[in-house]
Enzyme design. Sequence first.
Site, PDB file in Angstrom:
ATOM      1  N   TYR A  95      47.201  76.465  48.921  1.00 23.85           N
ATOM      2  CA  TYR A  95      47.583  77.302  47.784  1.00 23.85           C
ATOM      3  C   TYR A  95      46.324  77.668  47.005  1.00 23.85           C
ATOM      4  CZ  TYR A  95      49.821  78.682  43.366  1.00 23.85           C
ATOM      5  OH  TYR A  95      50.235  79.364  42.238  1.00 23.85           O
ATOM      6  N   ASP A 134      38.142  75.865  47.709  1.00 22.14           N
ATOM      7  CA  ASP A 134      38.977  75.902  46.509  1.00 22.14           C
ATOM      8  C   ASP A 134      39.151  74.455  46.035  1.00 22.14           C
ATOM      9  OD1 ASP A 134      40.892  75.976  44.571  1.00 22.14           O
ATOM     10  OD2 ASP A 134      42.271  77.293  45.654  1.00 22.14           O
ATOM     11  N   LYS A 144      41.723  73.411  36.449  1.00 22.23           N
ATOM     12  CA  LYS A 144      42.409  72.180  36.055  1.00 22.23           C
ATOM     13  C   LYS A 144      41.509  71.230  35.240  1.00 22.23           C
ATOM     14  CE  LYS A 144      46.215  72.844  39.128  1.00 22.23           C
ATOM     15  NZ  LYS A 144      46.261  73.423  40.460  1.00 22.23           N
TER      16      LYS A 144
HETATM   17  C1  LIG Z   1      46.517  74.966  40.769  1.00 21.40           C
HETATM   18  C2  LIG Z   1      45.735  75.591  41.864  1.00 21.40           C
HETATM   19  C3  LIG Z   1      45.300  76.922  41.801  1.00 21.40           C
HETATM   20  C4  LIG Z   1      45.759  77.871  40.749  1.00 21.40           C
HETATM   21  O1  LIG Z   1      45.355  77.513  39.479  1.00 21.40           O
HETATM   22  P1  LIG Z   1      46.203  78.063  38.225  1.00 21.40           P
HETATM   23  O2  LIG Z   1      45.404  77.613  37.045  1.00 21.40           O
HETATM   24  O3  LIG Z   1      47.561  77.436  38.329  1.00 21.40           O
HETATM   25  O4  LIG Z   1      46.271  79.538  38.360  1.00 21.40           O
HETATM   26  C5  LIG Z   1      44.442  77.379  42.788  1.00 21.40           C
HETATM   27  N1  LIG Z   1      44.057  76.583  43.793  1.00 21.40           N
HETATM   28  C6  LIG Z   1      44.450  75.310  43.889  1.00 21.40           C
HETATM   29  C7  LIG Z   1      43.942  74.466  45.011  1.00 21.40           C
HETATM   30  C8  LIG Z   1      45.327  74.772  42.945  1.00 21.40           C
HETATM   31  O5  LIG Z   1      45.766  73.528  43.093  1.00 21.40           O
END
Ligand SMILES: *Cc1c(COP(=O)(O)O)cnc(C)c1O
Length: 432
Positions: A143, A238, A266
């Site tokens: 994701y 990511d 995060k």
């Molecule tokens: C949470 C998440 C995102 C998206 O971040 P948001 O602040 O929710 O838009 C992207 N990549 C990973 C791996 C994530 O866990």
Amino acid sequence: MIASSEELLDRARACMPGGVSSPVRAFGAVDGEPPFLARGVGAKVWDRDGREYVDLVGSWGPMILGHGHPTVLEAVERAMVDGLTFGATCEAEVELAERILCRFPCAERVRFTSSGTEATMSAVRLARGVTGRARIVKFDGCYHGHHDSVLVKGGSGLATFGTPSSAGVPVECTSLTEVLPLDDEEAASQLFADKGEEIALVIIEPMPANAGLLLQRQAFLEHLAKLCKDHGALLMFDEVISGFRVAPGGMTELTGIAPDLVAVGKIVGGGMPVGAFLGPAKIMDQLAPLGPVYHAGTLSGNPLAMAAGCATLDELEKPGTYERLDALGHRLALGWEGALRAANVPGSIARMGSVLWVCLQDGPTPRAFHLVGAEGAEFYGHLHGEVLARGTWMAPSGYEVAFVSTAHDETLIDSAVESFARGLLASRSRSA
Ligand SMILES: *Cc1c(COP(=O)(O)O)cnc(C)c1O
């Protein structure tokens, strides 16, 4: 008159689709109704009816120090008095940029956004702009936020609702997105043999944690890095979850691989809305205003978010932090494994430091999403409410991971294990 939580839930559903601002919060994949969380202190949260829980969600990752950490609160309060936002570069922004970059030696420049989604979205644009190529590659189960080009086979929110991708995303938008299975060198090699010269970017969660926890082999990640290098494609890690979570420098540090781009989020916002992407100057300086690739944001680099991020990273720098997180994670994993065995429920625990996933299926813990069966998530759907009722706040989806914070201690971990163990027995006897 104070509204009851039932009334508030009705009102929420009458004014917001599903009563939520993000889908998994609606408890669609688990039994029961979502409580309203009202307060958090350390590793505990309370709902507005006063029920107390040990928190294993941590706002889906950011709260690595627990709730209301005094250093973070003080930093935000100080920043708040000076002004909420100016739409101009602030001192804390420079400080946070430097703190992030010093942990990712492969990068020299960072650009802040307001979410992880924006970070990966703009990084995809940057990769296309820099390489002059259009195609991107992602992995089944990973994701990267909710923008069109990566909204294919994306893990929890999508797996939970059984949608392979989203309505409203034209095939034209995803036709340039290739999806590969995780843990499969052969498939990646094949794709590069066919289309290698068209690929701008390979984007991967080096620790995939949005469709269970699908721990990758070092050799697989190295293979991807080599394919990218050989074909002139960029590699992006990511690390929105793993950055500053599994180590200060995330999986980039642990694997020793130097990706071309990294996304974080995060934790680096300390609980405030933040994302960022980083890379070498020769790539990042292609962003506006220096280069032709556009990115902007009214609240990007927001002073409160930057202050919260700096305070959080400062706390994480204290000696022994990651050892402690790992020890607590280990204790939770052992406890959960024991509970599964005692209840005779098939399953295993995947873990990387303070990130854990309860994998409720037989056999080896999967490394690729197509090996994750649906029965586990279904059983978890019943288990979840039983664990919640016994005082532990776990994510309302069997595809989501649990997070331990520095505010947890042995007692709270043991209490979370006990909720789980008793919840298991209760849901097993119900489903039998
Ligand atoms: C949470 C998440 C995102 C998206 O971040 P948001 O602040 O929710 O838009 C992207 N990549 C990973 C791996 C994530 O866990």
